[in-house]
Design a protein around this motif. Structure first.
Motif, PDB file in Angstrom:
ATOM      1  N   ILE A  34       0.840  -1.194   0.000  1.00  0.00           N
ATOM      2  CA  ILE A  34       0.000   0.000   0.000  1.00  0.00           C
ATOM      3  C   ILE A  34       0.875   1.244   0.000  1.00  0.00           C
ATOM      4  CG2 ILE A  34      -1.606   1.358   1.412  1.00  0.00           C
ATOM      5  CD1 ILE A  34      -2.742  -1.395   2.350  1.00  0.00           C
ATOM      6  N   GLN A  35       1.923   1.245   0.831  1.00  0.00           N
ATOM      7  CA  GLN A  35       2.813   2.402   0.912  1.00  0.00           C
ATOM      8  C   GLN A  35       3.560   2.609  -0.400  1.00  0.00           C
ATOM      9  OE1 GLN A  35       5.132   1.284   4.277  1.00  0.00           O
ATOM     10  NE2 GLN A  35       3.501   1.769   5.740  1.00  0.00           N
ATOM     11  N   GLN A  36       3.880   1.513  -1.095  1.00  0.00           N
ATOM     12  CA  GLN A  36       4.627   1.616  -2.342  1.00  0.00           C
ATOM     13  C   GLN A  36       3.761   2.130  -3.490  1.00  0.00           C
ATOM     14  OE1 GLN A  36       7.980   1.143  -2.549  1.00  0.00           O
ATOM     15  NE2 GLN A  36       7.718   1.000  -0.350  1.00  0.00           N
ATOM     16  N   HIS A  37       2.462   1.960  -3.359  1.00  0.00           N
ATOM     17  CA  HIS A  37       1.561   2.365  -4.435  1.00  0.00           C
ATOM     18  C   HIS A  37       0.813   3.628  -4.050  1.00  0.00           C
ATOM     19  CE1 HIS A  37       2.565  -1.084  -6.801  1.00  0.00           C
ATOM     20  NE2 HIS A  37       2.414  -1.836  -5.737  1.00  0.00           N
ATOM     21  N   SER A  38      -0.274   3.833  -4.673  1.00  0.00           N
ATOM     22  CA  SER A  38      -1.026   5.069  -4.496  1.00  0.00           C
ATOM     23  C   SER A  38      -1.612   5.207  -3.102  1.00  0.00           C
ATOM     24  CB  SER A  38      -2.163   5.090  -5.522  1.00  0.00           C
ATOM     25  OG  SER A  38      -3.061   6.112  -5.248  1.00  0.00           O
ATOM     26  N   GLN A 100       5.074   6.798 -10.124  1.00  0.00           N
ATOM     27  CA  GLN A 100       4.477   5.463 -10.138  1.00  0.00           C
ATOM     28  C   GLN A 100       3.398   5.368  -9.072  1.00  0.00           C
ATOM     29  OE1 GLN A 100       7.152   2.184 -10.390  1.00  0.00           O
ATOM     30  NE2 GLN A 100       5.563   0.681 -10.014  1.00  0.00           N
ATOM     31  N   GLY A 101       2.240   4.890  -9.474  1.00  0.00           N
ATOM     32  CA  GLY A 101       1.117   4.742  -8.566  1.00  0.00           C
ATOM     33  C   GLY A 101       0.236   5.970  -8.483  1.00  0.00           C
ATOM     34  N   ASP A 102       0.597   7.017  -9.228  1.00  0.00           N
ATOM     35  CA  ASP A 102      -0.174   8.259  -9.132  1.00  0.00           C
ATOM     36  C   ASP A 102      -0.338   8.910 -10.504  1.00  0.00           C
ATOM     37  OD1 ASP A 102      -1.606  10.231  -7.883  1.00  0.00           O
ATOM     38  OD2 ASP A 102       0.144  11.417  -7.331  1.00  0.00           O
ATOM     39  N   SER A 103      -0.903   8.151 -11.433  1.00  0.00           N
ATOM     40  CA  SER A 103      -1.089   8.693 -12.787  1.00  0.00           C
ATOM     41  C   SER A 103      -2.396   9.465 -12.916  1.00  0.00           C
ATOM     42  CB  SER A 103      -1.059   7.567 -13.816  1.00  0.00           C
ATOM     43  OG  SER A 103      -2.261   6.840 -13.758  1.00  0.00           O
ATOM     44  N   GLY A 104      -3.150   9.547 -11.837  1.00  0.00           N
ATOM     45  CA  GLY A 104      -4.393  10.312 -11.866  1.00  0.00           C
ATOM     46  C   GLY A 104      -5.506   9.656 -12.650  1.00  0.00           C
ATOM     47  N   GLY A 105      -5.461   8.326 -12.783  1.00  0.00           N
ATOM     48  CA  GLY A 105      -6.535   7.613 -13.478  1.00  0.00           C
ATOM     49  C   GLY A 105      -6.520   7.777 -14.983  1.00  0.00           C
ATOM     50  N   LYS A 106      -5.348   8.113 -15.551  1.00  0.00           N
ATOM     51  CA  LYS A 106      -5.262   8.225 -17.021  1.00  0.00           C
ATOM     52  C   LYS A 106      -5.521   6.862 -17.643  1.00  0.00           C
ATOM     53  CE  LYS A 106      -2.012  12.050 -17.014  1.00  0.00           C
ATOM     54  NZ  LYS A 106      -0.610  12.459 -17.150  1.00  0.00           N
ATOM     55  N   ARG A 107      -6.137   6.867 -18.804  1.00  0.00           N
ATOM     56  CA  ARG A 107      -6.466   5.607 -19.467  1.00  0.00           C
ATOM     57  C   ARG A 107      -5.292   5.124 -20.318  1.00  0.00           C
ATOM     58  NH1 ARG A 107     -10.582   8.907 -19.013  1.00  0.00           N
ATOM     59  NH2 ARG A 107     -12.534   8.143 -18.119  1.00  0.00           N
ATOM     60  N   VAL A 108      -5.071   3.818 -20.267  1.00  0.00           N
ATOM     61  CA  VAL A 108      -4.004   3.189 -21.052  1.00  0.00           C
ATOM     62  C   VAL A 108      -4.632   2.073 -21.877  1.00  0.00           C
ATOM     63  CG1 VAL A 108      -1.853   1.873 -20.963  1.00  0.00           C
ATOM     64  CG2 VAL A 108      -2.246   3.725 -19.319  1.00  0.00           C
ATOM     65  N   VAL A 125      -0.692  -1.512 -15.429  1.00  0.00           N
ATOM     66  CA  VAL A 125      -1.558  -0.330 -15.562  1.00  0.00           C
ATOM     67  C   VAL A 125      -2.222  -0.025 -14.231  1.00  0.00           C
ATOM     68  CG1 VAL A 125      -3.626   0.592 -16.706  1.00  0.00           C
ATOM     69  CG2 VAL A 125      -1.928  -0.653 -18.050  1.00  0.00           C
ATOM     70  N   TRP A 126      -2.742  -1.060 -13.565  1.00  0.00           N
ATOM     71  CA  TRP A 126      -3.369  -0.865 -12.254  1.00  0.00           C
ATOM     72  C   TRP A 126      -2.366  -0.358 -11.231  1.00  0.00           C
ATOM     73  CZ3 TRP A 126      -6.229  -6.226 -12.188  1.00  0.00           C
ATOM     74  CH2 TRP A 126      -7.372  -6.147 -12.985  1.00  0.00           C
ATOM     75  N   MET A 127      -1.166  -0.939 -11.228  1.00  0.00           N
ATOM     76  CA  MET A 127      -0.129  -0.525 -10.279  1.00  0.00           C
ATOM     77  C   MET A 127       0.223   0.950 -10.449  1.00  0.00           C
ATOM     78  SD  MET A 127       2.606  -3.604 -10.364  1.00  0.00           S
ATOM     79  CE  MET A 127       2.419  -5.100  -9.427  1.00  0.00           C
ATOM     80  N   GLY A 128       0.156   1.422 -11.683  1.00  0.00           N
ATOM     81  CA  GLY A 128       0.478   2.814 -11.970  1.00  0.00           C
ATOM     82  C   GLY A 128      -0.652   3.773 -11.634  1.00  0.00           C
ATOM     83  N   GLY A 129      -1.788   3.233 -11.194  1.00  0.00           N
ATOM     84  CA  GLY A 129      -2.926   4.089 -10.866  1.00  0.00           C
ATOM     85  C   GLY A 129      -3.712   4.514 -12.087  1.00  0.00           C
ATOM     86  N   SER A 130      -3.550   3.784 -13.182  1.00  0.00           N
ATOM     87  CA  SER A 130      -4.257   4.112 -14.424  1.00  0.00           C
ATOM     88  C   SER A 130      -5.441   3.176 -14.640  1.00  0.00           C
ATOM     89  CB  SER A 130      -3.307   4.006 -15.622  1.00  0.00           C
ATOM     90  OG  SER A 130      -2.269   4.942 -15.509  1.00  0.00           O
ATOM     91  N   VAL A 131      -6.191   3.441 -15.698  1.00  0.00           N
ATOM     92  CA  VAL A 131      -7.376   2.656 -16.043  1.00  0.00           C
ATOM     93  C   VAL A 131      -7.072   1.857 -17.309  1.00  0.00           C
ATOM     94  CG1 VAL A 131      -9.807   2.778 -16.713  1.00  0.00           C
ATOM     95  CG2 VAL A 131      -8.887   4.391 -15.030  1.00  0.00           C
ATOM     96  N   CYS A 132      -7.399   0.561 -17.294  1.00  0.00           N
ATOM     97  CA  CYS A 132      -7.159  -0.313 -18.451  1.00  0.00           C
ATOM     98  C   CYS A 132      -8.228  -0.121 -19.528  1.00  0.00           C
ATOM     99  CB  CYS A 132      -7.203  -1.777 -18.028  1.00  0.00           C
ATOM    100  SG  CYS A 132      -5.837  -2.286 -17.011  1.00  0.00           S
ATOM    101  N   VAL A 133      -7.767  -0.031 -20.764  1.00  0.00           N
ATOM    102  CA  VAL A 133      -8.670  -0.044 -21.921  1.00  0.00           C
ATOM    103  C   VAL A 133      -8.201  -1.190 -22.819  1.00  0.00           C
ATOM    104  CG1 VAL A 133      -9.603   1.237 -23.890  1.00  0.00           C
ATOM    105  CG2 VAL A 133      -8.971   2.456 -21.788  1.00  0.00           C
TER     106      VAL A 133
END
Length: 199
Positions: A34-38, A100-108, A125-133
């Motif tokens: 949890i600490q390592q990610h968002s 890393q972990g704080d991409s603001g929900g950008k879509r990939v 993609v999830w680890m980066g805080g993004s949304v999968c497309v």
């Protein structure tokens, strides 16, 4: 489609708790992840209740030596998937210009075959805080372009197998593209075995 069913079936781990866990009830390796990610995971855990879903990669550290899946490239443990996903998550975050972990929900958007590359890309993609497309290989270029454009994806991830189809689309839409090599989704021992066998 076996792999997609596998992801759907095993892609979520349900908590079986009768009350909201306090900080001391959360396992130490979860707290570390949890600490390592968002920071979002902290708020997620503080609100977690019975039957809430936890991303599978947060549990992968508990089963690093267990086999996660078999595909045409060989056997993959949860540890392999976690390590390779973490490497790709760094690349994705760098390309998006985010921490890393704080991409603001950008879509990939990503187009990968039904093998370990699909899961690794999805986890990254999830680890980066993004949304999968996820994109489908059965779609013609016009549809792929539509989905990328309509979802407002900021990045395209694919493998060498599909790079030729997506490069022109990425150029037209002025989107960055990350092309995965075999070493990005197969552990080093398996890469050596495959190259020796001429695959």
């Amino acid at each position: 489609m076996v792999l997609l069913r596998y992801v759907t079936h095993f892609g979520r781990v349900v908590l079986k708790q009768t009350s909201v866990p306090t900080k001391c009830q959360i396992r130490p390796h979860f707290r570390y992840l949890i600490q390592q990610h968002s920071h979002r995971y902290c708020s997620f855990y503080s609100k977690v209740k019975i039957n809430r879903v936890i991303p599978v990669y947060l549990q992968a550290e508990s089963f690093t030596n267990r086999t996660a899946l078999f595909d045409q490239n060989g056997q993959h443990t949860y540890g392999d998937l976690l390590a390779l996903s973490n490497n790709l998550a760094s690349t994705i975050s760098e390309t998006l210009g985010a921490k890393q972990g704080d991409s603001g929900g950008k879509r990939v958007a990503f187009l990968c075959p039904n093998d370990s590359s699909y899961i690794i890309t999805q986890w990254a993609v999830w680890m980066g805080g993004s949304v999968c497309v996820p994109l489908s290989k059965s779609h013609p270029p016009a549809e792929l372009k539509y989905f990328i454009q309509d979802s407002d994806s900021k990045l395209i991830v694919t493998t060498e197998e599909f790079a030729e189809r997506l490069h022109p689309i990425a150029k037209q839409l002025d989107k960055p593209i990350v092309v995965l090599k075999k070493s990005d989704f197969i552990n080093s021992e398996d890469v050596a075995l495959l190259s020796d066998s001429g695959l």
